[in-house]
Design a protein around this motif. Structure first.
Motif, PDB file in Angstrom:
ATOM      1  N   LYS A 123      83.173  -6.665   8.857  1.00 18.63           N
ATOM      2  CA  LYS A 123      83.442  -5.235   8.878  1.00 18.63           C
ATOM      3  C   LYS A 123      82.126  -4.466   8.646  1.00 18.63           C
ATOM      4  N   PHE A 124      82.043  -3.679   7.572  1.00 18.11           N
ATOM      5  CA  PHE A 124      80.819  -2.921   7.316  1.00 18.11           C
ATOM      6  C   PHE A 124      79.799  -3.698   6.498  1.00 18.11           C
ATOM      7  N   GLY A 125      80.195  -4.854   5.949  1.00 17.03           N
ATOM      8  CA  GLY A 125      79.338  -5.591   5.040  1.00 17.03           C
ATOM      9  C   GLY A 125      78.420  -6.574   5.733  1.00 17.03           C
ATOM     10  N   VAL A 126      77.819  -7.459   4.940  1.00 16.73           N
ATOM     11  CA  VAL A 126      76.933  -8.510   5.423  1.00 16.73           C
ATOM     12  C   VAL A 126      77.242  -9.789   4.654  1.00 16.73           C
ATOM     13  N   SER A 127      77.477 -10.873   5.386  1.00 21.74           N
ATOM     14  CA  SER A 127      77.727 -12.164   4.748  1.00 21.74           C
ATOM     15  C   SER A 127      76.405 -12.827   4.375  1.00 21.74           C
ATOM     16  N   ALA A 128      76.465 -13.806   3.485  1.00 20.41           N
ATOM     17  CA  ALA A 128      75.269 -14.537   3.100  1.00 20.41           C
ATOM     18  C   ALA A 128      74.724 -15.301   4.311  1.00 20.41           C
ATOM     19  N   PRO A 129      73.415 -15.279   4.525  1.00 19.89           N
ATOM     20  CA  PRO A 129      72.831 -15.972   5.675  1.00 19.89           C
ATOM     21  C   PRO A 129      72.836 -17.489   5.461  1.00 19.89           C
ATOM     22  N   VAL A 130      72.675 -18.216   6.556  1.00 17.71           N
ATOM     23  CA  VAL A 130      72.542 -19.663   6.455  1.00 17.71           C
ATOM     24  C   VAL A 130      71.177 -19.969   5.858  1.00 17.71           C
ATOM     25  N   LYS A 131      71.040 -21.161   5.327  1.00 12.83           N
ATOM     26  CA  LYS A 131      69.791 -21.553   4.679  1.00 12.83           C
ATOM     27  C   LYS A 131      68.632 -21.470   5.673  1.00 12.83           C
ATOM     28  N   GLY A 132      67.531 -20.882   5.221  1.00 12.52           N
ATOM     29  CA  GLY A 132      66.349 -20.750   6.065  1.00 12.52           C
ATOM     30  C   GLY A 132      66.316 -19.493   6.896  1.00 12.52           C
ATOM     31  N   GLU A 133      67.294 -18.607   6.710  1.00  7.69           N
ATOM     32  CA  GLU A 133      67.343 -17.371   7.482  1.00  7.69           C
ATOM     33  C   GLU A 133      67.586 -16.177   6.570  1.00  7.69           C
ATOM     34  N   ARG A 134      67.277 -15.012   7.081  1.00  9.12           N
ATOM     35  CA  ARG A 134      67.566 -13.741   6.422  1.00  9.12           C
ATOM     36  C   ARG A 134      68.361 -12.862   7.378  1.00  9.12           C
ATOM     37  N   ARG A 135      69.361 -12.204   6.853  1.00 10.36           N
ATOM     38  CA  ARG A 135      70.095 -11.210   7.643  1.00 10.36           C
ATOM     39  C   ARG A 135      69.405  -9.851   7.513  1.00 10.36           C
ATOM     40  N   CYS A 136      69.281  -9.152   8.624  1.00  7.94           N
ATOM     41  CA  CYS A 136      68.657  -7.827   8.652  1.00  7.94           C
ATOM     42  C   CYS A 136      69.587  -6.857   9.366  1.00  7.94           C
ATOM     43  N   VAL A 137      69.604  -5.619   8.885  1.00 11.83           N
ATOM     44  CA  VAL A 137      70.482  -4.590   9.462  1.00 11.83           C
ATOM     45  C   VAL A 137      69.692  -3.293   9.590  1.00 11.83           C
ATOM     46  N   ILE A 138      69.916  -2.577  10.684  1.00 11.40           N
ATOM     47  CA  ILE A 138      69.413  -1.222  10.832  1.00 11.40           C
ATOM     48  C   ILE A 138      70.545  -0.351  11.363  1.00 11.40           C
ATOM     49  N   VAL A 139      70.809   0.762  10.700  1.00 10.59           N
ATOM     50  CA  VAL A 139      71.825   1.722  11.138  1.00 10.59           C
ATOM     51  C   VAL A 139      71.092   2.972  11.611  1.00 10.59           C
ATOM     52  N   VAL A 140      71.515   3.476  12.769  1.00 11.08           N
ATOM     53  CA  VAL A 140      70.762   4.509  13.482  1.00 11.08           C
ATOM     54  C   VAL A 140      71.475   5.859  13.378  1.00 11.08           C
TER      55      VAL A 140
END
Length: 561
Positions: A123-140
């Protein structure tokens, strides 16, 4: 328009765009350095397409220059109030209030950033990324504000997001990367600023552990942030020790806390005290009767207003002409607080700092002291009064010095001479300070001011220079000095002959009153001098009553007009 005029205008336009781009970008066309010529390239692409069509239909080439100008200057025709939309790769989804959201994933090792399709379950949130990665978000935003400002969320994405939603409505982009700070955060910053042209100095938002993250990253990168909003934050000792770097870069802080937050005493109040000592700007809002949760304000307008007003401009405002590279800039403001009613929370927030009181620029000269001592200090009013009056204050100013604050509000400069010698005040340093101010057009007769024994030093300089003094103001003064050898009471005749008016404002608990003020009043009047004594019924720890405050300020202003 002739071909010659059109070609000439086109040439001037291109030259004005391309001149000195390494420093200023293209201000004539609304382009800044961070755009990396992308906008300019798009404009020339439009021009090339237009010229091809003109040739196809046999339009004379004499008007090509006119079209070039029209295309390149299209920023002007649409107004300066908005930036060209910034495009992001990947599939967009919707965030609060229908704002477009783009998701990315970063490889922690290579720092490669790729578009990512967020699962619908988030939905509007962010889940934990898999190991070795980072989740990034940009809202415009629907329409970017001038300069492409943005806010960086330090942790807990989508938790109490009302401030971010309000900033989106005002043209901010909103960014996030999963914690903790490190080279991945640096890469995300570079991705947004270098590749996509967002402002070089974003605002930072952090709640609780997010406050730890934002203070960690910003103290390591003090030149890459405009302001910090921290909500019930903590701070690591390492970051606390580096708060001076934020103050040097004029980074404004806003800490919003509950009065019963378990972190308030050991973190926010310590940050506030230290940042004030460093000359930095910190605003604090303490919500009465609330604990660590809920974060933020239900109505985010005060927070959003503060962030918008504290986003740093691309270029600093010019310094006064008497301030050179030897001076270091900081801030001065009072500790006066106000209670703001929070209608939605049905409680009050006790608010203090530059978000709620006037904040003045302060400049201190650098010295080579190994102890961090500074020399001459000058506090500058917002608007300079006619005649450029100033106060020659014999001692350091404090945040509860309401007479000085009243004079700043009325256009006086406050000048504090150096105190760098083991022997105490040095007359030559005072003489040099006087010369600096007068040589730059300031009044030749400053107000001499001192508190306690420092008032004696103000008297001493006035006795040595009676023709250069508008009046003397002393608070609980003790008339003795390290600057001159002879007793001050024996030299009052020089002041009386020069017609220097004197005001003493004394508390009923003033320990020096009988020995100095009463003796000085009697002696000065015998010499034909004008001396006024005001009594404050409180003690030295109590604020001046309004009547005494206004009488003192009116006395000083009346002697400098």
């Amino acid at each position: 328009m002739s071909a010659e005029i059109a070609a000439g205008l086109a040439t001037q336009c291109v030259r004005s765009m391309t001149r000195d781009t390494s420093r200023s970008g293209f201000p004539f066309l609304g382009f800044e350095k961070r755009d990396n010529l992308e906008k300019l390239s798009r404009k020339f692409a439009q021009f090339m397409r237009a010229t091809c069509l003109l040739k196809r239909f046999g339009i004379p080439s004499s008007i090509f220059g006119v079209i070039l100008i029209a295309i390149l200057c299209s920023n002007l025709s649409t107004g300066w109030s908005a930036e060209t939309a910034i495009s992001f790769e990947g599939e967009k989804t919707k965030w609060h209030d229908g704002f477009d959201r783009f998701d990315f994933v970063m490889d922690e090792a290579t720092l490669t950033i790729k578009p990512f399709k967020a699962p619908e379950s988030e939905k509007f949130g962010v889940s934990a990324p898999v190991k070795g990665e980072r989740r990034c978000v940009i809202v415009v935003p629907k329409q970017a504000a001038p300069g492409n400002p943005w806010s960086w969320q330090g942790c807990y994405w989508d938790h109490e997001p009302q401030t971010e939603v309000e900033l989106l409505r005002r043209g901010f982009h909103i960014a996030f990367i999963t914690p903790d700070p490190g080279k991945q955060w640096d890469a995300w910053y570079n991705y947004l600023t270098e590749k996509h042209g967002l402002a070089k100095k974003p605002a930072f938002v952090g709640m609780s552990k997010g406050g730890v993250n934002e203070y960690d990253w910003t103290t390591a990168n003090p030149g890459k942030v405009s302001c910090i909003y921290a909500d019930n934050p903590a701070i690591r000792p390492e970051a606390f020790l580096k708060l001076g770097e934020l103050a040097k870069n004029d980074v404004s802080l806003l800490n919003v806390c509950g009065s019963l937050d378990f972190l308030l005493q050991r973190h926010t109040l310590q940050i506030e005290d230290r940042y004030q000592q460093l000359g930095g700007r910190i605003t604090v809002m303490i919500k009465d009767g609330t604990a660590h949760h809920p974060h933020s304000l239900r109505n985010p307008k005060p927070i959003a207003d503060w962030i918008v007003s504290h986003m740093q401009p691309v270029s600093e405002s010019p310094r006064p002409d008497f301030i050179d590279e030897k001076f270091v800039k900081s801030c001065y403001y009072s500790l006066e607080s106000t209670n703001l009613y929070l209608k939605e929370e049905k409680t009050y927030a006790n608010c203090r700092g530059p978000g709620f009181v006037e904040c003045y620029d302060r400049y201190d000269t650098k010295t080579d002291s190994q102890w961090g001592l500074t020399g001459l200090a000058v506090i500058v009013p917002k608007t300079v009064a006619p005649g450029k009056p100033w106060v020659f204050r014999a001692t350091e100013i404090h945040r509860d010095d309401i007479i000085d604050q009243g004079l700043l509000d009325r256009g006086f400069h406050i000048v504090i001479p150096p105190l760098t010698a083991q022997s105490g005040p040095v007359q030559k340093q005072w003489d040099d300070a006087y010369k600096l101010m007068v040589d730059h057009g300031f009044s030749k007769k400053p107000v001499m001011q001192g508190v306690g024994t420092s008032a004696g030093e103000a008297y001493a300089w006035a006795i040595a220079n009676p023709e250069k003094v508008a009046c003397i103001y002393g608070r609980n003064p003790a008339l003795r000095s390290l600057m001159i050898k002879t007793p001050i009471l024996e030299n009052l005749v020089l002041l009386a002959k020069a017609g220097v008016p004197i005001l003493h404002l004394c508390d009923r608990t003033d320990p020096w009153f009988s020995q100095y003020t009463m003796a000085a009043e009697s002696r000065y009047k015998e010499l034909g001098g004008q001396m006024t004594v005001l009594m404050n019924e409180g003690d030295g720890n109590a604020p001046l009553n309004l009547s005494n405050r206004l009488q003192a300020i009116d006395f000083i202003i009346g002697r400098t007009n």
